[in-house]
Design a protein around this motif. Structure first.
Motif, PDB file in Angstrom:
ATOM      1  N   PRO A   1       0.820  -1.213   0.000  1.00 38.63           N
ATOM      2  CA  PRO A   1       0.000   0.000   0.000  1.00 38.63           C
ATOM      3  C   PRO A   1       0.854   1.265   0.000  1.00 38.63           C
ATOM      4  N   SER A   2       0.380   2.257  -0.748  1.00 37.66           N
ATOM      5  CA  SER A   2       1.065   3.544  -0.834  1.00 37.66           C
ATOM      6  C   SER A   2       0.023   4.640  -0.939  1.00 37.66           C
ATOM      7  N   SER A   3       0.316   5.769  -0.334  1.00 39.67           N
ATOM      8  CA  SER A   3      -0.593   6.916  -0.399  1.00 39.67           C
ATOM      9  C   SER A   3      -0.193   7.908  -1.473  1.00 39.67           C
ATOM     10  N   ALA A   4       0.732   7.530  -2.345  1.00 47.29           N
ATOM     11  CA  ALA A   4       1.245   8.465  -3.343  1.00 47.29           C
ATOM     12  C   ALA A   4       0.288   8.675  -4.510  1.00 47.29           C
ATOM     13  N   GLY A   5      -0.616   7.709  -4.760  1.00 46.56           N
ATOM     14  CA  GLY A   5      -1.505   7.814  -5.901  1.00 46.56           C
ATOM     15  C   GLY A   5      -2.919   8.160  -5.503  1.00 46.56           C
ATOM     16  N   PRO A   6      -3.844   8.119  -6.467  1.00 43.99           N
ATOM     17  CA  PRO A   6      -5.236   8.481  -6.170  1.00 43.99           C
ATOM     18  C   PRO A   6      -5.989   7.439  -5.344  1.00 43.99           C
TER      19      PRO A   6
ATOM     20  N   GLN B   1      -8.360   0.251 -33.443  1.00 45.43           N
ATOM     21  CA  GLN B   1      -8.355   1.585 -32.867  1.00 45.43           C
ATOM     22  C   GLN B   1      -7.571   1.559 -31.559  1.00 45.43           C
ATOM     23  N   VAL B   2      -6.763   2.580 -31.353  1.00 48.04           N
ATOM     24  CA  VAL B   2      -6.148   2.809 -30.055  1.00 48.04           C
ATOM     25  C   VAL B   2      -7.047   3.794 -29.320  1.00 48.04           C
ATOM     26  N   ARG B   3      -7.792   3.295 -28.347  1.00 48.35           N
ATOM     27  CA  ARG B   3      -8.723   4.113 -27.577  1.00 48.35           C
ATOM     28  C   ARG B   3      -8.028   4.562 -26.285  1.00 48.35           C
ATOM     29  N   VAL B   4      -8.037   5.853 -26.016  1.00 49.24           N
ATOM     30  CA  VAL B   4      -7.346   6.396 -24.848  1.00 49.24           C
ATOM     31  C   VAL B   4      -8.290   7.303 -24.064  1.00 49.24           C
ATOM     32  N   VAL B   5      -7.907   7.565 -22.815  1.00 48.74           N
ATOM     33  CA  VAL B   5      -8.642   8.502 -21.968  1.00 48.74           C
ATOM     34  C   VAL B   5      -7.704   9.617 -21.536  1.00 48.74           C
ATOM     35  N   ASP B   6      -8.296  10.756 -21.168  1.00 49.69           N
ATOM     36  CA  ASP B   6      -7.464  11.903 -20.816  1.00 49.69           C
ATOM     37  C   ASP B   6      -6.916  11.826 -19.403  1.00 49.69           C
ATOM     38  N   THR B   7      -7.517  10.962 -18.555  1.00 49.48           N
ATOM     39  CA  THR B   7      -7.016  10.855 -17.186  1.00 49.48           C
ATOM     40  C   THR B   7      -7.495   9.560 -16.549  1.00 49.48           C
ATOM     41  N   VAL B   8      -6.716   9.075 -15.606  1.00 52.42           N
ATOM     42  CA  VAL B   8      -7.168   8.000 -14.719  1.00 52.42           C
ATOM     43  C   VAL B   8      -7.044   8.426 -13.264  1.00 52.42           C
ATOM     44  N   THR B   9      -6.780   9.681 -13.019  1.00 51.58           N
ATOM     45  CA  THR B   9      -6.648  10.176 -11.644  1.00 51.58           C
ATOM     46  C   THR B   9      -7.981  10.644 -11.078  1.00 51.58           C
ATOM     47  N   ARG B  10      -9.032  10.627 -11.903  1.00 47.16           N
ATOM     48  CA  ARG B  10     -10.386  10.955 -11.458  1.00 47.16           C
ATOM     49  C   ARG B  10     -11.327   9.832 -11.902  1.00 47.16           C
ATOM     50  N   PRO B  11     -12.466   9.680 -11.243  1.00 48.84           N
ATOM     51  CA  PRO B  11     -13.368   8.566 -11.572  1.00 48.84           C
ATOM     52  C   PRO B  11     -14.026   8.676 -12.945  1.00 48.84           C
TER      53      PRO B  11
END
Length: 516
Positions: free
Chosen positions: A195-200, A484-494
């Protein structure tokens, strides 16, 4: 297998975790099937959702695990429990195709694997479970086409590498909207890191999982991600593991750090990890572990359109090389003799238009040294040069070989060359290395390209490289594969915004891949 989506079906797929109301479901359940559990059960036994996998023309595996307290061992009483299941041709269960009773056993973490047969090929089904007066969410699945079917299309989503601590699993929300016929997951379903608190988000527990209960808790935590739960409920999955389901960069019965983990301790860890993996995946009884061993390489057919060979590149490999000379040693093996022969037989005797190979790790060369000389990742196929090169030679006699990989946390799409030392050698196939669902988080794209773009001259077989999070989507037809390469702009928010980063094409009878 791709079909048009009706309005009713679209509402079903976008309903969060694909849940029908419990009251409505209870009304639709045939009274003759009602059967109570042995003793009253805690509320919320279906907290981990439902899943299906390994589609056959006449069958599918239906999965759930009873876990009212998922992060603390499951929370079930110490008794086996009867669980009813049913599968229907419509989402309101008016046309039930099959029903039965499975036993959720204490020894298997109260998981259920119902291997349903007698279904019709190439069609959608809906399924659910019931026990102790509680009804599961409803899942949707699909059988494979008839074995002799040669037309139609197949939509496949390729995913890998979902690190809970690095971000939310937002790419699955877009995958759900793209409505794949099957999801191919090629490894790193969980991460064994502390476990680490460094990420979301933070891993449960106090350290790396080692025992069976610790691995169960880690899988259960991952299966609380709502986007992952919804995608499991929307389509069948075909899964295999890589390293992080056990321990980083393990090989055979050798851990990453043998000076810290004795052989006996690591064998016990393998045993626990494989048991937990089986308990949480929609796989057949052939994958029930035998101590520190599990049967994972297997073959699935999608009519005469595609044959999918799912590899196991961990259990049978020799330990990773530590030098270029070691990587070129002919004694080095990734697959082991039996699996290698199984793969070659399956490729050479295939009647499918497309021969797909699910490889956890990258097969194409990655030369990390600009200019003269070579520098490789030894954990990937580059560390097993003789076996990899011999396999690529065999590809010349194989119809339309396409490798689907993960591990790298990057999109790396390449031509497969007969001889990577000679850029002018024949192209013998194509490889799509899918990016990660969340691992590495939101990378700095400018920093990535500053590091990797100078390597393109030494890797002319690369067609696309990128470091966004996401997945790959393939529409497979007889005349070609559109990717297709499908991407998202972030994974730091739900929530995230998806887009298509790149479109590519593999033509029937023309080895290699091109961007379009």
């Amino acid at each position: 297998m791709t079909v048009a989506s009706s309005p009713d079906r679209r509402r079903f797929l976008t309903g969060g975790a694909a849940v029908l109301g419990a009251a409505a479901s209870a009304q639709l359940w045939h009274p003759a099937s009602a059967r109570a559990a042995d003793d009253p059960l805690p509320d919320g036994v279906f907290s981990l959702g439902v899943a299906s996998g390994d589609p056959l023309p006449d069958g599918i595996v239906l999965w759930t695990r009873l876990a009212p307290d998922p992060l603390h061992g499951g929370g079930m009483p110490d008794q086996d429990v009867s669980v009813e299941w049913e599968i229907a041709e419509d989402e309101r269960f008016r046309r039930v195709a099959r029903r039965g009773v499975a036993r959720a056993r204490t020894a298997s973490g109260h998981s259920v694997h119902a291997d349903v047969r007698g279904l019709r090929p190439g069609r959608a089904y809906w399924y659910r479970f019931r026990t102790g007066g509680q009804i599961s969410p409803v899942g949707r699945t699909r059988t494979a086409p008839h074995r002799e079917a040669s037309g139609g299309s197949l939509r496949v989503a390729l995913a890998s590498c979902q690190n809970w601590q690095h971000g939310y699993f937002t790419p699955y929300a877009d995958m759900l909207d793209q409505d794949p016929d099957v999801v191919l997951f090629v490894g790193d379903y969980i991460y064994e890191s502390t476990p680490s608190s460094a990420g979301p988000r933070r891993h449960e527990g106090a350290g790396e999982p080692v025992t069976l209960e610790q691995y169960r808790n880690r899988y259960a935590q991952y299966k609380t991600d709502p986007d992952l739960v919804a995608m499991h409920a929307a389509a069948p999955w075909v899964v295999t593991f890589d390293d992080h389901e056990v321990d980083n960069d393990w090989a055979g019965e050798i851990p990453q750090d043998p000076d810290k983990q004795s052989h006996d301790a690591f064998v016990a860890r393998l045993t626990a990890a494989f048991q937990a993996y089986y308990e949480h995946m929609p796989v057949r009884a052939s994958a029930i572990p035998d101590g520190p061993h599990i049967q994972m390489y297997r073959r699935l057919e999608f009519g005469r359109l595609a044959r999918l060979n799912v590899l196991d590149t961990r259990q049978f490999r020799t330990d990773q090389a530590t030098s270029q000379a070691g990587a070129q040693d002919p004694a080095m093996t990734m697959l082991g003799a039996r699996q290698k022969q199984w793969l070659l037989d399956g490729l050479h005797h295939s009647s499918a238009r497309w021969n797909l190979i699910a490889s956890q790790i990258m097969m194409a060369e990655t030369d990390l040294l600009p200019g003269d000389g070579k520098l490789w990742f030894y954990d990937a196929w580059d560390g097993y040069q003789a076996e990899r090169n011999a396999l690529l030679q065999e590809f010349q006699e194989v119809r339309n070989p396409v490798v689907l990989s993960g591990d790298r946390h990057l999109t790396m799409i390449s031509d497969l060359k007969e001889d990577f030392a000679d850029p002018d050698s024949d192209t013998v196939g194509a490889e799509f290395v899918g990016t990660s669902i969340s691992s590495n988080g939101d990378q700095d794209q400018a920093a990535f390209h500053a590091e990797w773009d100078p390597l393109k001259a030494d890797n002319p077989h690369w067609k696309v490289i990128d470091a966004h999070r996401g997945y790959h989507l393939f529409d497979i037809r007889r005349d070609g594969i559109d990717a297709q390469v499908r991407v998202v702009d972030t994974v730091t928010r739900p929530q995230a915004t998806p887009s298509t980063l790149s479109r590519l094409r593999v033509e029937n009878g023309q080895p290699g891949v091109r961007e379009v």
